[in-house]
Design an enzyme around this catalytic site. Structure first.
Site, PDB file in Angstrom:
ATOM      1  N   ASP A  14       0.534  -6.054  -7.584  1.00 50.45           N
ATOM      2  CA  ASP A  14       0.816  -5.299  -6.364  1.00 50.45           C
ATOM      3  C   ASP A  14       1.443  -6.260  -5.354  1.00 50.45           C
ATOM      4  OD1 ASP A  14       0.921  -3.344  -4.464  1.00 50.45           O
ATOM      5  OD2 ASP A  14      -1.243  -3.279  -4.060  1.00 50.45           O
ATOM      6  N   ASP A 110       6.743  -1.292  -5.825  1.00 47.75           N
ATOM      7  CA  ASP A 110       6.040  -2.547  -5.554  1.00 47.75           C
ATOM      8  C   ASP A 110       4.765  -2.759  -6.351  1.00 47.75           C
ATOM      9  OD1 ASP A 110       4.669  -0.516  -4.284  1.00 47.75           O
ATOM     10  OD2 ASP A 110       4.176  -1.701  -2.516  1.00 47.75           O
ATOM     11  N   GLU A 111       4.487  -1.927  -7.344  1.00 46.75           N
ATOM     12  CA  GLU A 111       3.303  -2.179  -8.164  1.00 46.75           C
ATOM     13  C   GLU A 111       3.489  -1.639  -9.574  1.00 46.75           C
ATOM     14  OE1 GLU A 111      -0.348  -0.056  -7.345  1.00 46.75           O
ATOM     15  OE2 GLU A 111       0.716   1.397  -6.081  1.00 46.75           O
TER      16      GLU A 111
END
EC number: 2.7.7.7
Length: 366
Positions: A14, A110-111
């Protein structure tokens, strides 16, 4: 858990305050300042997409109104998101992941989950793989990421949030069950504020409290998800990392600078949105049978209406026509519309891979 069980090695990566970190990286003047990425607070104001850690100290959070963020931190700096830049950075991050495994399940820009049970470089240790990935992101992109390492997706995701920012947390097989027992119910991924409050009213404050209930008791109190709670509090999560997550729907929406009151204005906006949706569908070679219209009024009341067809569609003209029909059915007398959106779903057998060899777009709007 049996000592001879063969466990998977799952990493959840993350990025730390992703959009804000990219902006601070690219603009030195923003470093160290409480930064809000999202809609500007002027006029009717927008919504916070993400906030830097400096801003989070004032209580600013994603999905909060920008006006509220400004009230919490009057000296906050607001910048509009640059999604094209974030997508390019995300592609580089994905390339780093692919050096170690092809089993990558992106959750957003983003993860992602990674299954490194058998990593491509033969590192062997999931902790070492996570450290190498974090270092590569730092060296190549000048950004930081946090990682959670465990035997399943649920625990890995929770672990990645424990030592943020720039953290790394490993929860091994022997520690999973005790970790889940000590975890506050509001920290369970998927347990929202309402459910957490309901649990607490029943005297359920931790995983250990949940563990005292039978599966039937959990289902009676929380519905079908109670079965999931029963398993996860015991550290059981058999969901595999899915490299190609099925696209359930695709759409677009727009929040307007002023409230729409005239049908002609609404129709013009629906034409634009329908074209955006049609372009995205074409890119992924998709057609769907269900069209959904989303309407948010100036009062912030939100409704959705949908229409299903026997034949799949994906062209802008048909999408716009159906959306206008659905809108007309809601009644347009003396209404003030803040947002309109169109999405298409029910793809059935038509889904295929994107025309370009890249990851599916993040289509959520902030």
């Amino acid at each position: 858990m049996p000592a001879d069980t063969q466990y998977r090695k799952i990493i959840h990566i993350d990025m730390d305050a992703f959009y804000a970190s990219v902006e601070q990286r690219d603009n030195p003047e923003l470093r160290g300042k409480p930064l809000v990425v999202g809609g500007l607070p002027e006029g009717r104001g927008g919504v916070v997409a993400t906030a830097s850690y400096e801003a989070r100290k004032f209580g600013i959070r994603s999905a909060m109104s920008s006006k509220q963020a400004l009230q919490l931190c009057p000296h906050a700096v607001f910048v509009r998101p640059r999604f094209a830049v974030y997508k390019e950075v995300s592609k580089h991050i994905r390339e780093i992941f692919s050096r170690y495994t092809d089993l990558i399940e992106p959750l957003s820009l983003d993860e992602a989950y990674l299954d490194v049970t058998e990593d491509k470089l033969g590192v062997g240790s999931a902790i070492e793989v996570a450290q190498q990935i974090k270092q590569a992101i730092q060296d190549e992109l000048n950004l930081t990421a946090s990682a959670g390492v465990s035997i399943n997706k649920f625990v890995a995701k929770i672990a990645s949030d424990i030592n943020k920012p720039n953290g790394l947390k490993f929860i091994g097989p022997s520690a999973v069950e005790s970790f889940m027992e000590q975890l506050p119910v509001e920290k369970f991924h998927g347990v929202g504020k309402v459910t957490a409050e309901k649990m607490k009213k029943q005297g359920l404050h931790t995983g250990a409290d949940l563990k005292k209930l039978t599966e039937d008791e959990l289902v009676k109190s929380f519905g079908k998800v109670g079965r999931f709670y029963y398993q996860i509090v015991r550290g059981n999560d058999n969901r595999p990392v899915q490299p190609h997550r099925e696209t359930k729907s695709m759409g677009a929406e727009d929040t307007f600078a002023y409230d729409l009151t005239e049908p002609e204005e609404m129709h013009t906006e629906l034409d634009k949105i329908a074209q955006t949706v049609a372009d995205r569908l074409a890119r992924y070679n998709l057609k769907g049978r269900t069209v959904t219209l989303k309407v948010k009024y100036s009062s912030f009341k939100q409704i959705t209406r949908n229409h299903s067809l026997t034949q799949p569609l994906g062209d802008a003209e048909t999408l716009s026509r159906i959306a206008k029909e659905l809108l007309a059915a809601t009644g347009l007398d003396e209404v003030k519309i803040r947002l309109l959106g169109i999405s298409v779903s029910n793809f059935g057998e038509l889904q295929s891979k994107p025309k370009k060899d890249d990851a599916p777009e993040q289509l959520k709007l902030f």
